[in-house]
Write an enzyme that holds these catalytic residues in place. Structure first.
Site, PDB file in Angstrom:
ATOM      1  N   TRP B  81      -0.781   2.369  95.124  1.00  0.00           N
ATOM      2  CA  TRP B  81       0.177   1.562  95.540  1.00  0.00           C
ATOM      3  C   TRP B  81       0.726   0.920  94.575  1.00  0.00           C
ATOM      4  O   TRP B  81       0.168  -0.155  94.126  1.00  0.00           O
ATOM      5  CB  TRP B  81      -0.153   0.869  96.569  1.00  0.00           C
ATOM      6  CG  TRP B  81      -0.611   1.705  97.917  1.00  0.00           C
ATOM      7  CD1 TRP B  81       0.346   2.286  98.720  1.00  0.00           C
ATOM      8  CD2 TRP B  81      -2.019   1.808  98.328  1.00  0.00           C
ATOM      9  NE1 TRP B  81      -0.376   2.747  99.724  1.00  0.00           N
ATOM     10  CE2 TRP B  81      -1.738   2.606  99.680  1.00  0.00           C
ATOM     11  CE3 TRP B  81      -3.025   1.318  97.981  1.00  0.00           C
ATOM     12  CZ2 TRP B  81      -3.013   2.946 100.234  1.00  0.00           C
ATOM     13  CZ3 TRP B  81      -4.280   1.748  98.660  1.00  0.00           C
ATOM     14  CH2 TRP B  81      -4.085   2.544  99.714  1.00  0.00           C
ATOM     15  N   HIS B 101       2.784  -0.497 102.500  1.00  0.00           N
ATOM     16  CA  HIS B 101       2.674   0.603 103.676  1.00  0.00           C
ATOM     17  C   HIS B 101       2.710  -0.437 104.973  1.00  0.00           C
ATOM     18  O   HIS B 101       2.585  -1.674 104.701  1.00  0.00           O
ATOM     19  CB  HIS B 101       1.270   1.400 103.456  1.00  0.00           C
ATOM     20  CG  HIS B 101       0.034   0.321 103.000  1.00  0.00           C
ATOM     21  ND1 HIS B 101      -1.118   0.789 102.867  1.00  0.00           N
ATOM     22  CD2 HIS B 101       0.015  -1.126 102.904  1.00  0.00           C
ATOM     23  CE1 HIS B 101      -2.018  -0.317 102.403  1.00  0.00           C
ATOM     24  NE2 HIS B 101      -1.201  -1.467 102.656  1.00  0.00           N
ATOM     25  N   ARG B 127       7.933   0.761  97.190  1.00  0.00           N
ATOM     26  CA  ARG B 127       6.919   1.065  96.087  1.00  0.00           C
ATOM     27  C   ARG B 127       7.771   0.776  95.032  1.00  0.00           C
ATOM     28  O   ARG B 127       8.725   1.162  94.598  1.00  0.00           O
ATOM     29  CB  ARG B 127       6.397   2.431  95.979  1.00  0.00           C
ATOM     30  CG  ARG B 127       5.807   2.905  97.700  1.00  0.00           C
ATOM     31  CD  ARG B 127       4.261   2.620  97.534  1.00  0.00           C
ATOM     32  NE  ARG B 127       3.926   2.785  98.687  1.00  0.00           N
ATOM     33  CZ  ARG B 127       3.555   4.086  99.509  1.00  0.00           C
ATOM     34  NH1 ARG B 127       3.532   5.146  98.739  1.00  0.00           N
ATOM     35  NH2 ARG B 127       3.093   3.980 100.725  1.00  0.00           N
ATOM     36  N   GLN B 141       8.067   4.123 107.095  1.00  0.00           N
ATOM     37  CA  GLN B 141       6.725   4.776 107.436  1.00  0.00           C
ATOM     38  C   GLN B 141       6.523   4.451 108.909  1.00  0.00           C
ATOM     39  O   GLN B 141       6.959   3.633 109.549  1.00  0.00           O
ATOM     40  CB  GLN B 141       5.542   3.950 106.863  1.00  0.00           C
ATOM     41  CG  GLN B 141       4.946   4.675 105.175  1.00  0.00           C
ATOM     42  CD  GLN B 141       3.541   4.300 104.958  1.00  0.00           C
ATOM     43  OE1 GLN B 141       3.113   3.237 105.585  1.00  0.00           O
ATOM     44  NE2 GLN B 141       3.250   4.764 104.032  1.00  0.00           N
ATOM     45  N   VAL B 184     -10.203   3.629 106.073  1.00  0.00           N
ATOM     46  CA  VAL B 184     -10.673   4.537 106.992  1.00  0.00           C
ATOM     47  C   VAL B 184     -12.096   5.077 106.403  1.00  0.00           C
ATOM     48  O   VAL B 184     -12.084   5.229 105.301  1.00  0.00           O
ATOM     49  CB  VAL B 184      -9.635   5.762 107.474  1.00  0.00           C
ATOM     50  CG1 VAL B 184      -8.616   4.993 108.188  1.00  0.00           C
ATOM     51  CG2 VAL B 184      -9.110   6.314 106.359  1.00  0.00           C
ATOM     52  N   ALA B 226      -6.725   5.614 112.711  1.00  0.00           N
ATOM     53  CA  ALA B 226      -5.335   5.224 112.163  1.00  0.00           C
ATOM     54  C   ALA B 226      -4.792   6.194 111.367  1.00  0.00           C
ATOM     55  O   ALA B 226      -5.175   7.207 110.947  1.00  0.00           O
ATOM     56  CB  ALA B 226      -5.655   4.033 111.402  1.00  0.00           C
TER      57      ALA B 226
END
Lengths: 799, 265
Positions: B81, B101, B127, B141, B184, B226
């Site tokens: 990112w 995000h 970004r 998003q 995750v 997620a």
């Protein structure tokens, strides 16, 4: 990372098509971005030998090569390459071959041709023409034992997978790492390369020492000293392997370090030991003003933050990025110090960004955070290959300085956890087989546990779920079951501002306005001119230096977008935006306020059939507000008391709900319009959704239409010309029998006294529970007139 | 009656014949922005599956955008990112940035809610990235977070497959491939076969047990998943938009193109 399949096949077998292999790797996490085939187009390209070279009769720069390519008669071609020489083994393209045009980079069929009067019956190829690399300075010289006439594809053809590693998998930056994936995915196993070699009796410590002054920047440094090496070109198999993976062969020592880096993912560096002052290594931060010339010839002025490899006196390499020119391996080098170290990723990243464009093969790997345990494995493999290809004696042992050594804990994962997360029940044998193929050592501790160790080439096996992922991805996510969500639906977490914003979008859309969404950054000056203040949140690295502020208002971008679209829309234009503004809030996160902005202007309807249009004005903008109020169940009040840097005084108003200001409405001033290149009149309505939301009534209900008929009556009143019409209407509506009141005429002129105006209202009387009589209406009317007379000095005008 | 009727019929035919090919007087047609249209369509599919919808701040603390999502400073994943930072006001206060995000809302939502959790978070992200036909520095998003007792990867698949079927049609082919996001484990990417090609639609994975534990929950008991996806990307696929930069240029000729999709959100 280029993974040539010929190289990969040294470590693992597979029985899959190239496409299937690439697909399975991608699905398991090693994304294959492309499949490159060298040799796919080389139908008419064969091994040839330059039998003779002579000068072209008509061109200084061209020569004529006679090429023997295994046929009965050699052929003559015209060649411009400066490195063409008799006796070379070369790639010979016959007429009809498909070659890459070095200029257009597109495939082109080779034709028989005449160049400056001499017929050329083929071509001696460069690497670029064959699609092997970008090299086009000269022809590709081959060293192969293959017979003349052998198809080039049999010698050099390969398939290369371009793998894009994720940040957690530095092992995917290595051929062995990919081999382990292939083994796990195909149920095979990996053939580990040999790392054994003879050591002499002299301990390496006799010739060198390693001091790490910055253990955080360098958790580990290993050095192996090898004496008596002969620097020469590396063996053909190694050169071919490096070339196929996109690296240029240099000499046997450097080639081994590159080969092992590609094989294991661990960068290495070889120093000429004789050049190192006192033969020793110091890992430290650079000194102020220190300089270093790198292998690529660039001269660096080092910063105190740069981690360097130094000898007793000066920096000799930029740690983890590139070696220095002075200590480079040369033809006369006989003793080398082989560095295999571990450097902290953040430090490498900073120096890389400072001194290189895009980094090096080494820095790319260190930046992914390598496991320091990997260094020793790669060091021993490289030493073995150096002794194999360059001779020499390795001194005994590895000088291993490992301040960052930690005892890597065992990860315990239960069979129950695997089943809980993946919803499948793999057998213990399946789980252990997958882990073993990946090189992850493990023990089964009945009844339910596996004890797992993170292997040296990985650093991402830290908790039980990391092991679960290994099982899941090798089984294949697409092979895992799928199920709908069970259980209760949680209560929603209502956000009244968000809901109101959506309702405002719906109402404004139904009024014929178009929604825009604009960038949140604006310039300081346009903020000041549209809001009266440039106090705002400033960005350190905005995308556009002229717009480095977070908007405190939707106005600048709204006006800009309005002007942009005036050029493209005939007739009226109505736009709106619902979005956040950001108020600076020193020391804390900015306040974020949801706002709505409406801009209208131009003609109400495009001229149809020659009928004239009408210019939109203040009352069109006000109409939008009124209908928005109707659609939201809110009564907006207007007050002419407004001070606003954008709006024209006397043609604008504040908007409030039950006495609380929620916005403004009015005509955009000419000066602001000009600044944003808005043509003609424009009208703005701005509302704070944040302020409006708490004023919304929750106790709303609808009333049933009365079944009783209404009585209608017109009232014409003469009042002072300054008296607001809305105040009279409100007074009329205050009567209990009045259902609604509409202003239908305004008159000023000769018929009535100067300084006054006549307002004509149509009044609808209705009762919810009975039919009104004439007397009822007459009584109500008298009451209204009395009130208007006393409150406004109104005079009833005879109709 | 019949006399009266004949009279009225005669009156009908009295007037001059109209040129019916003349243009009509068109009431103005309003429109939602294509990103709002697409966002609502996506939100609705999740609402249908019992998801709540909340929003979070655009200007975030570094701690929420990165550190608490297991992306500490210097972590290789920070390169995923490129960040636009708020100017340091010199006060030594926590560093602020434009969220890269919507994932920080996972942490913020977990601070105030207990399982069962089933929520999506639409929002604008930023970004520091050069723009071209497929890259825009400002993007929208939709984040999702689901946590309950004993949820598995099967529920992740079932939920996201259902979403994709509703957005792209019941016959859409999907695939899950392994991918990496620090917050995750296991991590995945969902792709769809769209007009012959496999295209990535969203990133997803099982919520990392450390994030569950940080929220004060027992990760052996509570699990979940997620996901995050770009609204612009879905809009581009669904409506065949070839250049992402059209969205925030707001050219009315582009906005009008979406009149044909009125009522689909």
């Amino acid at each position: 990372m280029d993974v040539p399949l010929k190289w990969l096949a040294q470590y693992v077998d597979w029985d899959l098509s190239v496409e299937e292999l690439a697909h399975r790797l991608s699905m398991a996490g090693a994304e294959v971005e492309s499949i490159k085939r060298s040799g796919g187009n080389w139908d008419q390209v064969v091994i040839g030998r330059v039998a003779a070279v002579e000068q072209h009769p008509n061109a200084d720069r061209l020569r004529l090569a006679t090429v023997d390519y295994g046929a009965d008669e050699p052929l003559q071609v015209v060649c411009g390459a400066p490195n063409l020489a008799e006796g070379q083994t070369i790639a010979f393209a016959q007429v009809g071959a498909q070659l890459i045009d070095p200029n257009t980079r597109e495939l082109r069929k080779l034709r028989k041709g005449k160049i400056r009067g001499v017929t050329s019956l083929g071509m001696v190829c460069s690497e670029r023409e064959l699609g092997l690399s970008d090299e086009h300075e000269g022809i590709l010289e081959l060293s192969t034992d293959a017979a003349l006439g052998t198809p080039l594809a049999d010698v050099l053809g390969d398939v290369v997978l371009d793998v894009k590693p994720t940040p957690n998998r530095p092992d995917h930056f290595s051929i062995l790492g990919i081999a382990r994936e292939v083994a796990a995915l195909t149920g095979g196993s990996v053939r580990e390369p040999s790392s054994s070699y003879q050591e002499s009796e002299t301990p390496a410590e006799h010739r060198t020492s390693v001091t790490i002054e910055d253990a955080e920047g360098c958790p580990r440094y290993t050095a192996i000293v090898i004496e008596g090496v002969t620097v020469r070109p590396s063996p053909q198999w190694m050169q071919d392997a490096l070339t196929s993976a996109g690296m240029r062969p240099i000499n046997n020592i450097v080639d081994v370090t590159n080969y092992v880096m590609l094989e294991w993912g661990q960068p290495l560096h070889a120093f000429d030991h004789e050049i190192l002052r006192e033969g020793r290594i110091v890992v430290r931060r650079a000194r102020t003003g220190e300089h270093l010339e790198l292998l690529d010839g660039s001269e660096l002025k080092l910063e105190p933050d740069d981690l360097v490899i130094a000898d007793a006196e000066r920096a000799v390499a930029l740690a983890g990025i590139m070696g220095g020119a002075e200590s480079e391996i040369s033809d006369s080098t006989t003793t080398i110090l082989l560095e295999t170290a571990n450097f902290q990723e953040a430090s490498i990243r900073r120096s890389r960004a400072r001194h290189t464009e895009g980094g090096t093969e080494a820095s790319r790997r260190f930046e992914k955070s390598l496991n320091p345990d990997l260094a020793e494995l790669a060091a021993r493999r490289a030493a073995a290959l150096i002794i194999e290809t360059a001779g020499g004696n390795a001194l005994a042992g590895i000088v291993d300085t490992y301040p960052g050594k930690t005892h890597s804990p065992q990860v315990v994962v239960t069979q129950r956890r695997i089943e809980q997360i993946l919803s499948v029940q793999p057998s213990v044998e399946d789980v252990r087989g997958i882990l073993a193929a990946l090189g992850i050592s493990n023990r089964w501790l009945p009844p339910d546990r596996y004890a797992v160790s993170c292997p040296p080439w990985r650093s991402d096996i830290a908790v039980a779920d990391d092991v679960v992922e290994e099982i899941g991805r090798i089984l294949g996510y697409d092979n895992l079951p799928s199920a709908p969500l069970p259980g209760a639906v949680p209560d929603p977490d209502m956000d009244p501002e968000r809901v109101l914003g959506e309702r405002i979008r719906d109402v404004l859309t139904s009024l014929g306005l178009r929604e825009i969404i604009t960038y949140v950054t604006v310039g300081e000056e346009e903020l000041a001119s549209t809001t009266g203040s440039s106090d705002s949140v400033r960005l350190r690295n905005p995308m556009n230096a002229a717009r480095d502020r977070m908007r405190t208002s939707l106005r600048p971008m709204g006006l800009r977008t309005f002007a942009l679209n005036q050029r493209e829309s005939r007739g009226g234009l109505g736009l709106y935006e619902v979005g956040k503004t950001f108020g600076s809030n020193p020391g804390r996160q900015p306040t974020e306020e949801r706002m709505a902005l409406v801009l209208v202007g131009g003609e109400s309807l495009a001229s149809v059939h020659g009928e004239p249009g009408r210019s939109l004005d203040f009352y069109d903008a006000k109409g939008v507000l009124e209908q928005l109020g109707a659609g939201l169940g809110v009564e907006f009040g207007l007050s002419a008391e407004v001070k606003d840097p954008v709006l024209v005084r006397g043609q604008s108003a504040t908007v409030s709900v039950r006495g609380k200001q929620v916005g403004v409405l009015g005509k955009v001033s000419q000066s602001v319009a000009a600044e944003f290149e808005v043509q003609g009149d424009a009208f703005a309505l701005e509302l704070s959704i944040a302020k409006l939301a708490p004023l919304m009534r929750e106790d709303v209900s609808v009333s049933s239409p009365s079944v009783y008929p209404s009585a209608v009556e017109d009232l014409a009143l003469i009042v002072d010309s300054e008296t607001p019409a809305g105040d009279l209407a409100a007074a009329i509506a205050g009567n209990g029998l009045v259902e609604s009141v509409e202003l239908f005429d305004i008159y000023t002129g000769d018929q009535i006294p100067a300084g006054s105006k006549s307002l004509a209202f149509r009044v609808f009387y209705r009762s919810p529970d009975r039919t009104l009589t004439d007397r009822d209406a007459e009584k109500a009317r008298r009451g209204i007139v009395r009130r208007l007379e006393s409150q406004f000095g109104a005079i009833l005008r005879d109709s | 009656m019949s006399a009266r009727r004949a009279e009225l019929l005669a009156a009908d035919s009295d007037g001059p014949a109209l040129d019916v090919t003349l243009p009509g007087r068109r009431p103005p047609l309003g429109s939602l922005h294509p990103i709002t249209l697409t966002r609502r369509m996506m939100e609705r599919t999740f609402r249908d599956m019992g998801f709540d919808v909340v929003e979070g701040p655009d200007v975030e603390l570094e701690e929420y955008n990165f550190d608490r999502l297991r992306i500490p400073a210097g972590h290789p994943a920070r390169d995923m990112w490129d960040t636009i930072w708020v100017s340091d006001d010199g006060s030594g206060d926590p560093r602020q940035l434009l969220r890269t995000h919507t994932s920080p809302m996972q942490i913020r939502y977990l601070e105030r809610r207990q399982p069962p959790i089933r929520v999506i978070v639409p929002g604008t992200c930023y970004r520091y990235e050069a723009t071209d036909a497929t890259h825009e520095w400002m993007l929208t998003q939709i984040e999702g977070l689901v946590i309950d007792e004993d949820l598995s990867f099967a529920h992740l698949k079932g939920t996201l497959e259902a979403f994709v079927r509703r957005v792209f049609g019941a016959d859409i082919e999907t695939r899950f491939r392994c991918d990496y996001f620090p917050f995750v484990e296991p991590g995945a990417e969902l792709g769809v076969r769209w007009q012959g090609d496999w295209l990535e639609v969203l990133g997803c994975g099982m919520v990392h047990p450390e994030i569950i534990a940080d929220a004060g929950l027992d990760p052996d008991r509570y699990t979940g998943f997620a996901f995050g996806m770009g609204v612009e990307r879905v809009a581009m696929l669904r409506y065949g938009v070839r250049d992402i930069r059209h969205f925030y240029r707001n050219d009315i000729r582009f906005l009008r193109e979406f009149d044909q999709f009125r009522g689909t959100a």
